[in-house]
Write an enzyme that holds these catalytic residues in place. Structure first.
Site, short mmCIF file in Angstrom:
data_model
loop_
_atom_site.label_atom_id
_atom_site.label_comp_id
_atom_site.label_asym_id
_atom_site.label_seq_id
_atom_site.Cartn_x
_atom_site.Cartn_y
_atom_site.Cartn_z
N HIS A 57 42.97 28.92 47.38
CA HIS A 57 41.88 30.28 46.69
C HIS A 57 40.41 29.73 46.27
CE1 HIS A 57 41.89 34.28 44.36
NE2 HIS A 57 40.89 33.55 44.23
N HIS A 59 36.11 30.88 46.62
CA HIS A 59 35.03 31.86 46.87
C HIS A 59 33.45 31.08 47.36
CE1 HIS A 59 36.95 35.41 44.82
NE2 HIS A 59 37.51 34.39 44.37
N GLN A 152 35.63 43.02 46.23
CA GLN A 152 35.48 42.63 44.73
C GLN A 152 35.17 43.87 44.00
OE1 GLN A 152 34.25 39.19 43.08
NE2 GLN A 152 35.22 40.69 41.69
N HIS A 210 43.77 39.25 45.07
CA HIS A 210 43.70 39.01 43.57
C HIS A 210 44.59 40.15 42.94
CE1 HIS A 210 39.99 36.73 44.69
NE2 HIS A 210 39.73 36.48 43.61
N GLU A 213 44.79 40.06 37.68
CA GLU A 213 44.07 39.00 37.15
C GLU A 213 43.36 39.45 35.70
OE1 GLU A 213 40.53 37.59 38.90
OE2 GLU A 213 40.27 35.95 37.58
N ASP A 309 39.45 28.34 42.83
CA ASP A 309 38.70 29.65 42.72
C ASP A 309 37.22 29.57 42.57
OD1 ASP A 309 38.60 32.12 42.45
OD2 ASP A 309 39.40 32.23 40.37
N TRP A 315 31.45 33.14 37.61
CA TRP A 315 32.49 33.04 36.72
C TRP A 315 32.64 31.60 35.94
CZ3 TRP A 315 31.86 35.27 41.65
CH2 TRP A 315 31.76 36.58 41.52
ZN LIG Z 1 39.17 34.52 43.06
#
Ligand SMILES: [Zn+2]
Length: 432
Positions: A57, A59, A152, A210, A213, A309, A315
């Site tokens: 996982h 990005h 997203q 996802h 979350e 991630d 993030w």
């Molecule tokens: Zn993610």
């Protein structure tokens, strides 16, 4: 006969002092002592040799964008999503490719050779998908990159969410993503799960969403995901990423949910670094940890693998492509510090991740791919404790990265000394 022999290796299952012969891109022999010689030899000298790390996982379209166009001030998930929305119109294919390739270099140096990356499909320009499809091809000789079409801004909530996702799949993105907890309503979220499972079933693709979350105990899209998985016959081919709401759910409800997830053979992907950083933000004290129920899910027979991630993006300002750092955090947040626990945690960044990603020929057995790493640690437990150096990274029987061992020289009143932290502080006996 062999292209490369690794001498005196300790294996993740506890076997010690074995030679591993690689030939034709595969592991050809694992023996106490291989008599033959090879063009190239690596002396592991009693250190751990493992299959490479797998990150299920990530990005890669956002990685290494920290500070563009500004920093995340609140540090929350929602400001991160907002910030990514500011950056997205400014993205160019060239810059995306350049950042992703730089991340892949870092990944190789960390022994991370299998990565599943989500690709944001919210902007109908789809430069993200174009760029990462190019990256996938470019890195194929050394990294197996899987791509997930990830809406997203919401499959239904974003103006072009539905069509952009379909177009990304048409372009060759491999996996169907989703974000049901970010749709406008619970009902829209449930509808998105159903639609996306149908898309996956129609196209013969896996699903990786996802899912939940959030800290909201009533965010229960994982229940819908498990039910739709069974309905569309996708058992074993669906991953639920994050599942942080399970941390906060009612225990009675979870006692029904986990067997339902087991029936659907859901692959569970917690992201320990990000979960501990982003969840519980609305709590004062006590503050929830916000990672899903790793121990309980593993005990129920579910396949649990950990994702990184984010690395230096809207993030998460930290991270270094190091799956041992991910595992290290997981041990703490899940409070899994027993000897057996730690082996399970190591599995979650190696064999379990490989299962989630459906990798062929992964492992440390004769016949498996000749992809291996040599760590500056005696065994799995020391590798986790030290986030050990990756001394050699081997792909298809060839060394593709080498790092000098970390050895400190001490100058203490004329008494010369040195410390190899991966060798000099190993407990003398350790039962399993
Ligand atoms: Zn993610």
């Amino acid at each position: 006969m062999f292209d490369l022999i690794i001498r005196n290796a300790n294996l993740p299952d506890g076997r010690q002092g074995f030679d591993i012969g690689l030939a034709g891109g595969r592991i050809a022999a694992i023996e106490k002592s291989i008599a033959a010689t090879a063009g190239e030899e690596v002396d592991a000298s009693g250190r751990l040799v493992s299959p490479p790390f797998c990150d299920p996982h990530f990005h890669m379209d956002a990685t290494l964008s920290l500070g563009m166009p500004r920093m995340n001030v609140s540090g929350t998930l929602l400001e991160g999503i907002g910030l990514w929305g500011e950056l997205r119109p400014l993205l160019t294919k060239e810059a995306l490719v350049e950042r992703a390739l730089r991340y892949c270099d870092l990944a190789v140096s960390q022994g991370l050779l299998y990565i599943r990356s989500h690709v944001d499909t919210s902007d109908p320009r789809l430069v993200t998908a174009e760029a990462l499809l190019e990256v996938k091809e470019k890195v194929a000789p050394y990294i197996e990159l899987q791509l997930v079409a990830f809406p997203q801004d919401g499959y239904y909530r974003a103006p072009d969410g539905v069509t952009s996702l379909e177009r990304a799949l048409d372009m060759g993105v491999d996996i169907v993503g989703g974000i049901p907890h970010f749709e406008r309503t619970m009902e829209d979220g449930a509808r998105s799960v159903e639609s996306l499972c149908r898309v996956a079933a129609d196209r013969g693709l896996p699903v990786d969403m996802h899912c939940d979350e959030t800290d909201d105990p009533l965010s229960r899209h994982i229940e819908t995901l498990a039910a739709q998985t069974v309905r569309f016959g996708l058992q074993g081919r669906v991953a639920g990423s994050h599942l942080t709401s399970m941390h906060s759910m009612d225990n009675y409800y979870v006692s029904k949910l986990i067997p339902l997830m087991a029936e659907a053979e859901i692959n569970v992907i917690p992201n320990p670094l990000i979960n501990i950083m982003l969840q519980g933000r609305h709590d004062t004290y006590p503050k929830r940890r916000g990672m899903t129920r790793v121990r309980e899910l593993m005990a129920a027979g579910l396949n649990v693998s950990f994702g990184h991630d984010c690395v230096m993006d809207p993030w998460y300002s930290m991270g270094s492509g190091d799956m041992l750092e991910v595992a290290h955090m997981a041990i703490h947040v899940a409070q899994m510090a027993g000897v057996e626990d730690k082996h399970k945690i190591f599995d979650a960044i190696t064999v379990n991740s490989a299962k989630t990603m459906g990798l062929e020929g992964y492992g440390l057995e004769v016949g498996c791919k000749a992809d291996l790493i040599v760590l500056q640690a005696a065994d799995v437990i020391e590798a986790l404790r030290l986030k050990a150096n990756r001394l050699f990274v081997i792909k298809s029987g060839k060394i593709i990265s080498r790092t000098a061992p970390r050895i400190s020289e001490l100058f203490l009143g004329g008494r010369p000394a040195s410390i190899d932290i991966g060798r000099d502080y190993v407990p003398s006996a350790r039962g399993r």
